[in-house]
Motif scaffolding. Structure first.
Motif, short mmCIF file in Angstrom:
data_model
loop_
_atom_site.label_atom_id
_atom_site.label_comp_id
_atom_site.label_asym_id
_atom_site.label_seq_id
_atom_site.Cartn_x
_atom_site.Cartn_y
_atom_site.Cartn_z
N VAL A 272 41.71 43.40 46.66
CA VAL A 272 41.59 42.13 45.72
C VAL A 272 40.31 41.21 46.03
CG1 VAL A 272 43.65 42.24 44.02
CG2 VAL A 272 43.44 41.11 46.90
N THR A 304 40.44 44.47 35.42
CA THR A 304 40.53 42.51 34.60
C THR A 304 39.21 41.45 34.21
OG1 THR A 304 41.31 41.41 36.56
CG2 THR A 304 43.18 42.31 36.37
N GLY A 425 45.78 47.19 32.52
CA GLY A 425 45.07 48.20 34.11
C GLY A 425 43.95 49.51 33.64
N GLU A 435 47.65 43.66 35.41
CA GLU A 435 47.32 42.10 35.05
C GLU A 435 48.83 42.25 34.48
OE1 GLU A 435 44.40 38.48 33.76
OE2 GLU A 435 44.54 40.99 33.43
N TYR A 449 48.83 39.70 39.17
CA TYR A 449 48.40 40.80 39.55
C TYR A 449 49.03 42.22 40.52
CZ TYR A 449 44.37 38.45 37.98
OH TYR A 449 43.75 37.91 37.51
#
Length: 478
Positions: A272, A304, A425, A435, A449
């Motif tokens: 992330v 996303t 996703g 998401e 998430y």
């Protein structure tokens, strides 16, 4: 990554109160709105913002019952499936710099540029000449010497000098921040010490030579060919100095490059990127397509962000890594390019920050296993999988649509009164990224998430939202 914003977008509820959109939505709306010619902005898969009447708020009011607070009215939120279902929308730009006059003692463009735009957007005035009317001087604490003259003048005028991070902090707080944490106590660099004067050595007295000494001096000055030359060979030396052998250097060991050895062509990294100003997380997948020495390149996928993809190139030196997204493959409207990242490799992980003074953002990605698991192919349309989030909170997930690697579905939470939330996703090999959004209960935080991997007939991983973080798993089976 998009830059943070202090602009507040909100929609009118049935009770005539205004509900703010999420921080991530405000950032995206503001980015789209800055295009000027935009007439609509996507909210989610079911709604969009209609801004065609932005310049005529009275026309917007004609579509609704009397609205008590009309400041910043800019448009309407509509549904894709029924555009007559609509809500009023407004955009409020806080003016926390409206009483400040700025002078920029840094390398910023005379027109435009993120810092100038931010200061002027939130009410500040920027002047080209430093006078007593200036209230704040913005500088770069890493490059003060370049503006020694201006900073000396600011000190003499008693004008506060702050680092440019002050502007970003104000945007994060949506108000004027306390400048004391950003004040630069400028002290001009000391002038170099003067070079010492060379020592004066008195000349020695010159003595007058005697007749004998004078004759010796004349003989010494005679031409060489007039002097006797003894025909005697120089004796051979009884010693010889051997030439030392040149030591051959060993080939560089592969261990010297072990820190970055995991970054190989064909490797995939997932994790992330976190926008720290709003605590928003954006799942990212990095695919390394080529590696030559210290250089590597490939693609980055943002599931996303409407599945945006970019090309990147980078360099590894020891355990230090830099790479830059430089070209959009798809979803260019979701991206701000180029975007540069600075980090370090530690085993099978890379972590660091986004190299942008206007954005406080960090990232962490981990390398996937060499052999992708194909068990996620079981997630087809109209299939349902039971699972448990490690709170624990039982849930089920139903896949309602799948197109290639893109999936959509619904999560149901029995212990939360049967509340539901939508998910979207991607599935890439053995990696699942989802998401959660549009929940029917406020106790289900959105966005949330989920990033997981297959292990046998199970999918497990981690989830994170603004309210909680933990682990989850569910079984693959019909």
């Amino acid at each position: 990554m998009a830059r943070p914003t202090a602009v507040i977008w909100s929609w009118r509820a049935d009770d005539d109160t205004w509900k703010e959109y999420t921080a991530a939505q405000c950032i995206q709306f503001e980015k789209d709105y800055s295009a000027k010619s935009v007439k609509t902005i996507k909210v989610d898969n079911e709604r969009f913002l209609d801004l065609q009447l932005a310049s005529n708020p009275k026309k917007i009011l004609e579509n609704f019952t009397p609205i008590s607070d009309t400041e910043g009215l800019i448009g309407m939120q509509r549904r894709f499936d029924d555009e007559m279902k609509r809500r009023a929308v407004k955009r409020i730009v806080p003016q926390f710099f409206d009483e400040e006059t700025f002078f920029l003692a840094l390398k910023a463009p005379k027109k435009g540029g993120p810092l100038r735009t931010d200061i002027e957007t939130y009410g500040g005035v920027i002047v080209a000449k430093l006078t007593s009317k200036v209230s704040i001087v913005v500088a770069d604490k890493t490059d003060l010497d370049s503006y020694d003259k201006e900073l000396k003048e600011a000190v003499s005028l008693g004008v506060v000098i702050v680092d440019k991070g002050f502007v970003v902090e104000c945007i994060k707080l949506r108000k004027a921040a306390d400048s004391k944490n950003f004040v630069i106590d400028y002290k001009p660099p000391a002038p170099p010490a003067p070079a010492p004067a060379p020592a004066v050595i008195p000349a020695a007295p010159v003595a007058t030579p005697s007749p004998v000494e004078k004759r010796k001096l004349e003989d010494a000055a005679a031409p060489a060919e007039k002097k006797a030359k003894p025909d005697v060979a120089a004796p051979a030396s009884s010693f010889s100095t051997p030439t030392p052998p040149v030591a051959s250097l060993p080939e560089p060991s592969a261990e010297l490059f072990a820190a970055g050895s995991a970054v190989k062509a064909g490797s995939q990294w997932t994790g992330v990127c976190t926008l720290n100003d709003s605590d928003e997380n954006f799942p990212m997948v990095m695919q390394v397509l080529a590696r030559s020495g210290a250089d590597f390149s490939g693609e980055v996928h943002w599931p996303t962000m409407n599945s945006a993809k970019t090309k990147f190139r980078g360099k590894i030196q020891g355990d230090n890594v830099t790479f830059e997204e430089y070209e959009a493959i798809q979803g260019a409207e979701e991206l701000e390019l180029p975007s540069k990242y600075i980090g370090q490799v530690s085993g099978n992980s890379i972590s660091g920050k986004v190299d942008d003074p206007d954005v406080d953002s960090t990232f962490k990605i981990d390398r996937l296993g060499k052999k992708p698991n194909r068990e996620l192919d079981a997630m087809k349309e109209h299939t349902t999988f039971e699972g448990v989030a490690m709170q624990p909170m039982p849930f089920s997930i139903t896949i309602t649509k799948r197109t290639g690697s893109q999936i959509e579905g619904v999560m149901t939470w029995p212990s939360n009164g049967g509340a539901t939330s939508k998910v979207r996703g991607t599935i890439e090999g053995g990696e699942l990224m989802l998401e959660q959004f549009d929940a029917t209960s406020p106790s289900l935080p959105t966005p949330t998430y989920y990033i997981g991997q297959t292990s046998g007939k199970k999918v497990g991983g981690k989830f994170k939202s603004t309210a909680a973080a933990g682990t989850f798993e569910f079984a693959l089976g019909n």
